[in-house]
Design a protein around this motif. Structure first.
Motif, short mmCIF file in Angstrom:
data_model
loop_
_atom_site.label_atom_id
_atom_site.label_comp_id
_atom_site.label_asym_id
_atom_site.label_seq_id
_atom_site.Cartn_x
_atom_site.Cartn_y
_atom_site.Cartn_z
N ARG A 1 -0.66 -5.85 -3.23
CA ARG A 1 -0.28 -3.70 -2.27
C ARG A 1 -1.01 -4.45 -1.24
NH1 ARG A 1 -1.98 0.57 -7.16
NH2 ARG A 1 -1.03 0.30 -7.99
N THR B 1 -5.37 -5.86 1.78
CA THR B 1 -5.46 -6.41 3.44
C THR B 1 -6.70 -6.78 4.00
OG1 THR B 1 -4.42 -5.82 4.85
CG2 THR B 1 -5.00 -3.97 3.31
N THR C 1 -10.74 -2.05 0.44
CA THR C 1 -10.06 -3.45 -0.42
C THR C 1 -11.07 -4.07 -1.21
OG1 THR C 1 -10.83 -4.32 0.98
CG2 THR C 1 -8.79 -3.48 1.63
N THR D 1 -5.79 -4.41 -3.92
CA THR D 1 -4.83 -3.75 -2.45
C THR D 1 -5.42 -5.00 -1.16
OG1 THR D 1 -5.49 -1.29 -3.33
CG2 THR D 1 -5.69 -1.61 -0.97
N GLU E 1 -7.64 0.90 -6.42
CA GLU E 1 -6.61 1.16 -7.08
C GLU E 1 -6.49 1.63 -8.00
OE1 GLU E 1 -9.25 -1.61 -6.06
OE2 GLU E 1 -7.51 -2.62 -4.96
N GLY F 1 -0.90 -4.96 2.42
CA GLY F 1 -1.14 -3.88 3.70
C GLY F 1 -0.48 -4.11 4.38
N VAL G 1 -6.80 5.83 1.13
CA VAL G 1 -7.03 4.73 -0.50
C VAL G 1 -8.01 4.73 -0.44
CG1 VAL G 1 -6.60 2.59 -1.49
CG2 VAL G 1 -4.78 4.55 -0.15
N VAL H 1 0.84 -0.98 -0.23
CA VAL H 1 0.24 -0.12 0.01
C VAL H 1 0.82 1.65 0.13
CG1 VAL H 1 -1.83 -0.81 1.02
CG2 VAL H 1 -0.36 -0.45 2.37
N TRP I 1 -0.45 7.76 0.69
CA TRP I 1 -0.49 6.67 1.53
C TRP I 1 0.88 6.65 2.00
CZ3 TRP I 1 1.30 2.90 3.96
CH2 TRP I 1 -0.01 2.40 5.11
N THR J 1 0.01 6.38 -7.88
CA THR J 1 1.15 5.86 -7.01
C THR J 1 1.99 6.83 -7.43
OG1 THR J 1 1.15 4.60 -8.77
CG2 THR J 1 0.30 3.13 -7.45
N TYR K 1 1.14 3.93 -2.60
CA TYR K 1 0.28 4.93 -3.17
C TYR K 1 0.44 6.26 -2.49
CZ TYR K 1 -4.16 1.83 -4.26
OH TYR K 1 -3.98 0.26 -4.48
N VAL L 1 -8.50 1.86 4.26
CA VAL L 1 -8.08 1.73 2.37
C VAL L 1 -9.33 0.29 2.10
CG1 VAL L 1 -6.37 0.49 2.16
CG2 VAL L 1 -5.83 2.05 3.75
#
Ligand SMILES: NC(=O)c1ccc[n+]([C@@H]2O[C@H](COP(=O)([O-])OP(=O)(O)OC[C@H]3O[C@@H](n4cnc5c(N)ncnc54)[C@H](OP(=O)(O)O)[C@@H]3O)[C@@H](O)[C@H]2O)c1
Length: 325
Positions: A149, A215, A280, A213, A112, A151, A109, A98, A104, A116, A101, A278
């Motif tokens: 990505r 997580t 997901t 992402t 996606e 977490g 977030v 993450v 972040w 970035t 990003y 964030v």
């Protein structure tokens, strides 16, 4: 299928190798130095950041892999080497972060598609390095690459002590200073992530590739829920957990307690509200599972007890009596 893992003997890489072997895959695990591997896994030694060394190692295997799980991308050179040597694999899962990003932390977030770090950012830094590595691998592999990505990864085998330092405090102190403010937090268990990375490369990745992402869902637990899980882990392993002593953010900051570094997972409330926010949704659509935080914490603590991983003594600034004064 023939699975090559870049990284084999560490935290996430170890979990990927164990799970891939348990699923009956033919597994080749690459690391620079020898380490523990499950029976049947073929060790391969090379520095993946060195394109010639990586090419020689992969060529030496004879048959090319059907899938690659890349957990040890710590340089852009490593991504370039993999792009040069492994561009033909049908499925490649790259573990990004993450931190790729640009905004972040502090976040949030939203998806996606959030920006970035760009190519002009300093790729010696972790987040820009992950973002650039993603671009390098995507240019070589197109829709055959998954950019996971990740977490915060938790669970057995984690030597960072981020989570287990909390359990250690409850196991060794009668009173434990904790941030008074409760906020939603989210993690991914190393075994859930490892299994899912394999799920993703076991099927044609096209259509399900690109950035995800990876997580747990925002709000899967809260900071205090995690602390309850830490106390429960102490009890479940025969200890008597210390009592929690809530301390306001202002008192922690006034005592010079550094957010995150001195108290893992603690961010002052204003940052915490966005940093843990964030999205997901794509990971959920693609089936990344989330086991209960209680299970992750208990298994991480059992692993600490089994291995004897040491934790530092209490930082005097975190003594509840001193903080109350
Ligand atoms: N931990 C987190 O909370 C977190 C959060 C977000 C993203 N991530 C990402 O998740 C991934 C996994 O992290 P981890 O800490 O669990 O690492 P890991 O997968 O355990 O990586 C270490 C493994 O890779 C090998 N390795 C490292 N550098 C190598 C190189 N240049 N060439 C060949 N092998 C190499 C190590 O063996 P040798 O040392 O013997 O080479 C070891 O087997 C990383 O990409 C990390 O950026 C982690």
């Amino acid at each position: 299928m023939r699975v090559l893992t870049l990284g084999a003997t560490g935290f996430l890489s170890g979990a990927v190798v164990r799970e891939a072997a348990a699923r009956g895959h033919e597994v080749v695990g690459l690391s620079r130095t020898p380490g523990d591997l499950p029976p049947g896994v073929t060790p391969l030694h090379a520095d993946r950041d060195d394109v010639d060394a990586l090419r020689a190692a992969v060529t030496g295997l004879g048959a090319p892999p059907d899938a690659v799980v890349d957990t040890c991308g710590y340089t852009v050179a490593g991504a370039r080497a993999a792009a040069a040597v492994l561009a033909d694999v049908p499925a490649y899962a790259y573990v990004s972060s993450v931190s790729a990003y640009r905004d972040w932390p502090p976040g949030p977030v939203r998806s996606e598609a959030d920006p970035t770090f760009g190519p002009d950012a300093d790729v010696q830094e972790y987040g820009p390095m992950k973002a650039e590595s993603e671009r390098v691998l995507t240019a070589a592999l197109g829709d055959r690459v998954l950019l996971a990505r990740a977490g915060l990864i938790v669970g057995p085998g984690d030597r960072t002590r981020r989570l287990t330092s909390w359990v250690h405090r409850f196991a060794t102190q009668a009173r434990v200073a904790v941030p008074a403010v409760d906020v939603p937090v989210a993690f991914v268990d190393v075994r859930d992530l490892a299994g899912w990375l394999l799920d993703m490369v076991e099927r044609p990745i096209a259509g399900a590739g690109g950035a995800v992402t990876a997580t747990g869902p925002a709000g899967m637990t809260t900071f205090h829920g995690m602390l309850d899980a830490c106390r429960a882990a102490v009890e479940a392993t025969g200890g008597r957990p210390g009592e929690t002593v809530p301390v306001p953010d202002a008192a922690l900051l006034a005592a010079g307690v550094e957010p995150w570094r001195d108290l893992p997972f603690w961010l002052p409330e204003e940052t915490a509200r966005t940093a843990w926010d964030v999205a997901t949704d794509r990971a959920r659509e693609l089936g990344l599972p989330t086991r209960p935080v209680e299970e992750s914490v208990l298994d991480a603590w059992r692993w600490v007890l089994a291995t004897g991983l040491e934790h530092p003594d209490l930082d005097p600034r975190l003594d509840p009596a001193a903080l109350a004064g």
